[in-house]
Design a protein around this motif. Structure first.
Motif, PDB file in Angstrom:
ATOM      1  N   MET A 173       0.828  -1.212   0.000  1.00 54.66           N
ATOM      2  CA  MET A 173       0.000   0.000   0.000  1.00 54.66           C
ATOM      3  C   MET A 173       0.861   1.260   0.000  1.00 54.66           C
ATOM      4  O   MET A 173       0.524   2.246  -0.657  1.00 54.66           O
ATOM      5  CB  MET A 173      -0.934  -0.012   1.213  1.00 54.66           C
ATOM      6  CG  MET A 173      -2.054  -1.031   1.120  1.00 54.66           C
ATOM      7  SD  MET A 173      -3.228  -0.891   2.493  1.00 54.66           S
ATOM      8  CE  MET A 173      -4.444  -2.111   1.997  1.00 54.66           C
ATOM      9  N   LEU A 174       1.966   1.222   0.748  1.00 58.57           N
ATOM     10  CA  LEU A 174       2.868   2.381   0.762  1.00 58.57           C
ATOM     11  C   LEU A 174       3.459   2.610  -0.625  1.00 58.57           C
ATOM     12  O   LEU A 174       3.560   3.747  -1.089  1.00 58.57           O
ATOM     13  CB  LEU A 174       3.985   2.167   1.787  1.00 58.57           C
ATOM     14  CG  LEU A 174       3.608   2.293   3.267  1.00 58.57           C
ATOM     15  CD1 LEU A 174       4.780   1.882   4.152  1.00 58.57           C
ATOM     16  CD2 LEU A 174       3.165   3.709   3.601  1.00 58.57           C
ATOM     17  N   LYS A 178      -0.583   4.971  -0.958  1.00 64.40           N
ATOM     18  CA  LYS A 178      -1.707   5.120  -0.025  1.00 64.40           C
ATOM     19  C   LYS A 178      -1.240   5.852   1.234  1.00 64.40           C
ATOM     20  O   LYS A 178      -0.100   5.695   1.677  1.00 64.40           O
ATOM     21  CB  LYS A 178      -2.270   3.749   0.357  1.00 64.40           C
ATOM     22  CG  LYS A 178      -2.854   2.962  -0.810  1.00 64.40           C
ATOM     23  CD  LYS A 178      -4.110   3.646  -1.350  1.00 64.40           C
ATOM     24  CE  LYS A 178      -4.847   2.785  -2.367  1.00 64.40           C
ATOM     25  NZ  LYS A 178      -4.112   2.600  -3.614  1.00 64.40           N
ATOM     26  N   SER A 179      -2.130   6.655   1.807  1.00 74.79           N
ATOM     27  CA  SER A 179      -1.797   7.419   3.011  1.00 74.79           C
ATOM     28  C   SER A 179      -1.798   6.503   4.239  1.00 74.79           C
ATOM     29  O   SER A 179      -2.404   5.432   4.232  1.00 74.79           O
ATOM     30  CB  SER A 179      -2.814   8.541   3.234  1.00 74.79           C
ATOM     31  OG  SER A 179      -4.076   8.001   3.600  1.00 74.79           O
ATOM     32  N   ASN A 185      -7.093   2.472   8.485  1.00 75.13           N
ATOM     33  CA  ASN A 185      -8.519   2.169   8.369  1.00 75.13           C
ATOM     34  C   ASN A 185      -8.779   0.840   7.657  1.00 75.13           C
ATOM     35  O   ASN A 185      -9.698   0.097   8.023  1.00 75.13           O
ATOM     36  CB  ASN A 185      -9.241   3.290   7.610  1.00 75.13           C
ATOM     37  CG  ASN A 185      -9.302   4.576   8.402  1.00 75.13           C
ATOM     38  OD1 ASN A 185      -9.325   4.544   9.634  1.00 75.13           O
ATOM     39  ND2 ASN A 185      -9.318   5.712   7.726  1.00 75.13           N
ATOM     40  N   ILE A 186      -7.961   0.517   6.655  1.00 76.56           N
ATOM     41  CA  ILE A 186      -8.174  -0.709   5.890  1.00 76.56           C
ATOM     42  C   ILE A 186      -7.656  -1.941   6.629  1.00 76.56           C
ATOM     43  O   ILE A 186      -8.343  -2.972   6.716  1.00 76.56           O
ATOM     44  CB  ILE A 186      -7.484  -0.613   4.507  1.00 76.56           C
ATOM     45  CG1 ILE A 186      -8.164   0.469   3.657  1.00 76.56           C
ATOM     46  CG2 ILE A 186      -7.552  -1.961   3.780  1.00 76.56           C
ATOM     47  CD1 ILE A 186      -9.620   0.214   3.327  1.00 76.56           C
ATOM     48  N   LEU A 187      -6.452  -1.844   7.200  1.00 78.57           N
ATOM     49  CA  LEU A 187      -5.814  -3.015   7.809  1.00 78.57           C
ATOM     50  C   LEU A 187      -5.998  -3.091   9.328  1.00 78.57           C
ATOM     51  O   LEU A 187      -5.764  -4.143   9.921  1.00 78.57           O
ATOM     52  CB  LEU A 187      -4.312  -3.021   7.480  1.00 78.57           C
ATOM     53  CG  LEU A 187      -3.942  -3.113   5.996  1.00 78.57           C
ATOM     54  CD1 LEU A 187      -2.421  -3.131   5.836  1.00 78.57           C
ATOM     55  CD2 LEU A 187      -4.550  -4.359   5.354  1.00 78.57           C
ATOM     56  N   GLY A 188      -6.406  -1.981   9.931  1.00 75.22           N
ATOM     57  CA  GLY A 188      -6.592  -1.984  11.377  1.00 75.22           C
ATOM     58  C   GLY A 188      -5.293  -2.071  12.154  1.00 75.22           C
ATOM     59  O   GLY A 188      -5.280  -2.465  13.319  1.00 75.22           O
ATOM     60  N   THR A 193       3.417   0.424  13.453  1.00 78.02           N
ATOM     61  CA  THR A 193       3.769  -0.672  12.544  1.00 78.02           C
ATOM     62  C   THR A 193       4.058  -0.134  11.147  1.00 78.02           C
ATOM     63  O   THR A 193       4.990  -0.581  10.475  1.00 78.02           O
ATOM     64  CB  THR A 193       2.624  -1.701  12.475  1.00 78.02           C
ATOM     65  OG1 THR A 193       2.347  -2.186  13.794  1.00 78.02           O
ATOM     66  CG2 THR A 193       2.998  -2.881  11.585  1.00 78.02           C
ATOM     67  N   ILE A 194       3.252   0.834  10.704  1.00 81.15           N
ATOM     68  CA  ILE A 194       3.474   1.445   9.386  1.00 81.15           C
ATOM     69  C   ILE A 194       4.832   2.139   9.358  1.00 81.15           C
ATOM     70  O   ILE A 194       5.574   2.042   8.378  1.00 81.15           O
ATOM     71  CB  ILE A 194       2.348   2.451   9.051  1.00 81.15           C
ATOM     72  CG1 ILE A 194       0.995   1.744   9.014  1.00 81.15           C
ATOM     73  CG2 ILE A 194       2.621   3.130   7.700  1.00 81.15           C
ATOM     74  CD1 ILE A 194      -0.182   2.682   8.845  1.00 81.15           C
ATOM     75  N   SER A 195       5.154   2.837  10.449  1.00 82.11           N
ATOM     76  CA  SER A 195       6.448   3.516  10.545  1.00 82.11           C
ATOM     77  C   SER A 195       7.599   2.518  10.446  1.00 82.11           C
ATOM     78  O   SER A 195       8.602   2.771   9.776  1.00 82.11           O
ATOM     79  CB  SER A 195       6.540   4.287  11.869  1.00 82.11           C
ATOM     80  OG  SER A 195       7.810   4.879  12.016  1.00 82.11           O
ATOM     81  N   LYS A 196       7.433   1.380  11.095  1.00 90.56           N
ATOM     82  CA  LYS A 196       8.467   0.341  11.065  1.00 90.56           C
ATOM     83  C   LYS A 196       8.693  -0.160   9.642  1.00 90.56           C
ATOM     84  O   LYS A 196       9.830  -0.317   9.186  1.00 90.56           O
ATOM     85  CB  LYS A 196       8.044  -0.818  11.978  1.00 90.56           C
ATOM     86  CG  LYS A 196       9.053  -1.942  12.079  1.00 90.56           C
ATOM     87  CD  LYS A 196       8.551  -3.004  13.039  1.00 90.56           C
ATOM     88  CE  LYS A 196       9.534  -4.157  13.151  1.00 90.56           C
ATOM     89  NZ  LYS A 196       9.042  -5.199  14.094  1.00 90.56           N
TER      90      LYS A 196
END
Length: 213
Positions: A173-174, A178-179, A185-188, A193-196
């Motif tokens: 997604m990144l 995707k923001s 919102n999509i993956l919960g 975790t996104i930062s990692k």
């Protein structure tokens, strides 16, 4: 009475906003308006929680804190719970918790005698639930430590496994542009975790760039 929603998760990998929609529905049923939200990723076993204390500084006498469960506000030791409760009581701040039915009535109580009875009952029940939350915390920590020690003795312990499937979805997604809000919102998943995953992508791209040079 102003009501402030307080949301907490223990680690950066957990979604502190998980219970937000449930609290919104709960507030609507009680016909109360949530004036602001205070959200943080901190252990409930820690007394020092920046957002909680920012809320307590912001709130005025007679205001209320709305929580999903009492363990969201405390998994504290008895000593630290007494300190926090003293601050809450001295500032005349109410606690409304979804798992404490007697606290719901504080919203509509108008009779002085009824208010005092509810306050006494809520105070006692808060102490009971706070003690229960602490016991649950210490029991889980003890079982976890016992499990790790047993695995170490059997040379099977490898630490906490990463959710590679989730990380692959986040990376995809990144890469698609995707923001972070969209991914949450999509993956919960949590922003931590996104930062990692984002850092891993940057490190890999940097390594590949240096290799090509």
């Amino acid at each position: 009475m102003r009501v402030y929603g307080y949301l907490r998760a223990s680690t950066k990998d957990q979604d502190a906003n998980r219970a937000k929609s449930a609290l919104i529905d709960f507030a609507e049923n009680l016909k109360i308006k949530i004036s602001a939200w205070f959200v943080e990723n901190e252990s409930g076993a820690k007394l020092n929680r920046p957002e909680l204390f920012r809320l307590l500084e912001f709130a005025e006498s007679g205001d209320a804190i709305l929580i999903e469960q009492v363990d969201r506000i405390t998994r504290l030791s008895e000593k630290d719970w007494k300190k926090l409760k003293q601050i809450i009581v001295s500032d005349n701040i109410k606690i409304i918790s979804m798992d404490l039915p007697t606290s719901h009535n504080t919203v509509s109580a108008t009779d002085e005698f009824q208010k005092r009875v509810l306050e006494a009952v809520n105070s006692m029940m808060l102490d009971v639930l706070a003690a229960t939350a602490r016991k649950d915390y210490t029991d889980r920590r003890r079982r976890q430590a016992e499990g790790i020690k047993k695995a170490q003795d059997q040379k099977k312990y490898k630490g906490r496994p990463e959710n590679m499937e989730l990380q692959e979805k986040i990376e995809s997604m990144l890469n698609d542009g995707k923001s972070w809000n969209y991914i949450v919102n999509i993956l919960g998943c949590s922003r931590g975790t996104i930062s990692k995953v984002s850092k891993k992508i940057e490190e890999r791209n940097c390594y590949e760039s240096n290799s090509n040079n």
